[in-house]
Design an enzyme around this catalytic site. Sequence first.
Site, PDB file in Angstrom:
ATOM      1  N   THR A 150       0.811  -1.226   0.000  1.00  0.00           N
ATOM      2  CA  THR A 150       0.000   0.000   0.000  1.00  0.00           C
ATOM      3  C   THR A 150       0.840   1.270   0.000  1.00  0.00           C
ATOM      4  OG1 THR A 150      -1.837  -1.064   1.113  1.00  0.00           O
ATOM      5  CG2 THR A 150      -1.689   1.290   1.400  1.00  0.00           C
ATOM      6  N   ASP A 187      -0.104  -7.084   4.500  1.00  0.00           N
ATOM      7  CA  ASP A 187      -0.896  -8.314   4.632  1.00  0.00           C
ATOM      8  C   ASP A 187      -0.055  -9.550   4.932  1.00  0.00           C
ATOM      9  OD1 ASP A 187      -3.140  -6.820   4.197  1.00  0.00           O
ATOM     10  OD2 ASP A 187      -3.446  -7.459   2.127  1.00  0.00           O
ATOM     11  N   THR A 199      -1.255 -22.974  18.601  1.00  0.00           N
ATOM     12  CA  THR A 199      -2.542 -22.505  19.148  1.00  0.00           C
ATOM     13  C   THR A 199      -3.202 -21.426  18.278  1.00  0.00           C
ATOM     14  OG1 THR A 199      -3.671 -21.454  21.013  1.00  0.00           O
ATOM     15  CG2 THR A 199      -1.357 -20.898  20.737  1.00  0.00           C
TER      16      THR A 199
END
Length: 346
Positions: free
Chosen positions: A16, A93, A279
């Site tokens: 971006t 991202d 996890t």
Amino acid sequence: MKKNNTSILIIYTGGTIGMVHDRGTGSLVPIDFKHITNHVPELDKFGFNLHSVTFNPVKDSSNIDPSTWIKMAETIVKNYDRYDGFVVLHGTDTMAYSASALSFMLENLAKPVIFTGSQLPIGLLRTDGRENLLTAIEIAAAREKGAALVPEVCIYFDNELTRGNRTTKYSAEHFDAFNSPNYPPLAEVGLHIKYNYDDIHYPAKNSKLVFHKSFDTNVAILKLFPGINRNFVEAVINTMKLKGLIIETFGSGNAPTYKWFIDDLREFIDRGGIIYNVTQCHGGSVEMGLYETSRELLAAGVVGGRDITSEASVTKLMHLLGRYKSKQEVIKYLGKPLAGEISGQG
Ligand code: ASP
């Protein structure tokens, strides 16, 4: 501006920070590095030797894969002796995946590799890109007694410097987009840049940079959820050529104790596969055996991921499968910190 001897290489991969709206589609698309520097004339004020490399094509980070990680690391290795530090401009991202991958590729790193980017394009008035870029450069250049202050692969974003392989993107909205849930920040930025020296890793004296560039992408992530269907689990486990499966478990590494589920996992392990227990929680650690619901995984031969992030777990697994032929070696190193990505010694 008076020049000093500090040299920084900026590697622009996309994201971006350098994007503009495409006139046809209205979507954000990445453009060239000149566009970024035009919006940050302050870069000259550092007095550093700032050079840049622009990837061709520049990419939205959703399109970055191991071949781009190799290209980033090769650019650093090729220029390693000529620069004091490196700043990688990257989309947010998948930034945590790339930073994790590079931390495993660049063993004994003695120079800063600082990833940064922005949530708003650099051409917008309220952009976070200008500050992120300027401070990332300042951190990449920071030295004390002739050595780099932060010789690690890090992410700098919104006033915080975190270890890349401990970091995760948690907000698609806020400037404060990243989080390091299980490891303290390496530096906090306010009026001053406050370095947390005790938490920064420094390589052994005279150790040489070792470059690892093999990845094996025969891996998968299976996120567990209540009601998970056997057909789905078996479709994943029976993926052709699958070597390593990450199961994203509940809480401290817990999973259903249904017989079919444990049998399917055990069968995959018995035919040579590796199952890595990570996890779903954003903070805390896998502790297999703490509950009944993880004891059976342990007994089946599942490997615990401790407090590793999802991003570091998948890149570490690809890295180790690319680096070692033997399953035992891969399992051994999954349990040891390679670049500070898990707590404890191994
Ligand atoms: N889609 C963009 C990317 O990751 C988002 C960003 O840079 O913030 O390339």
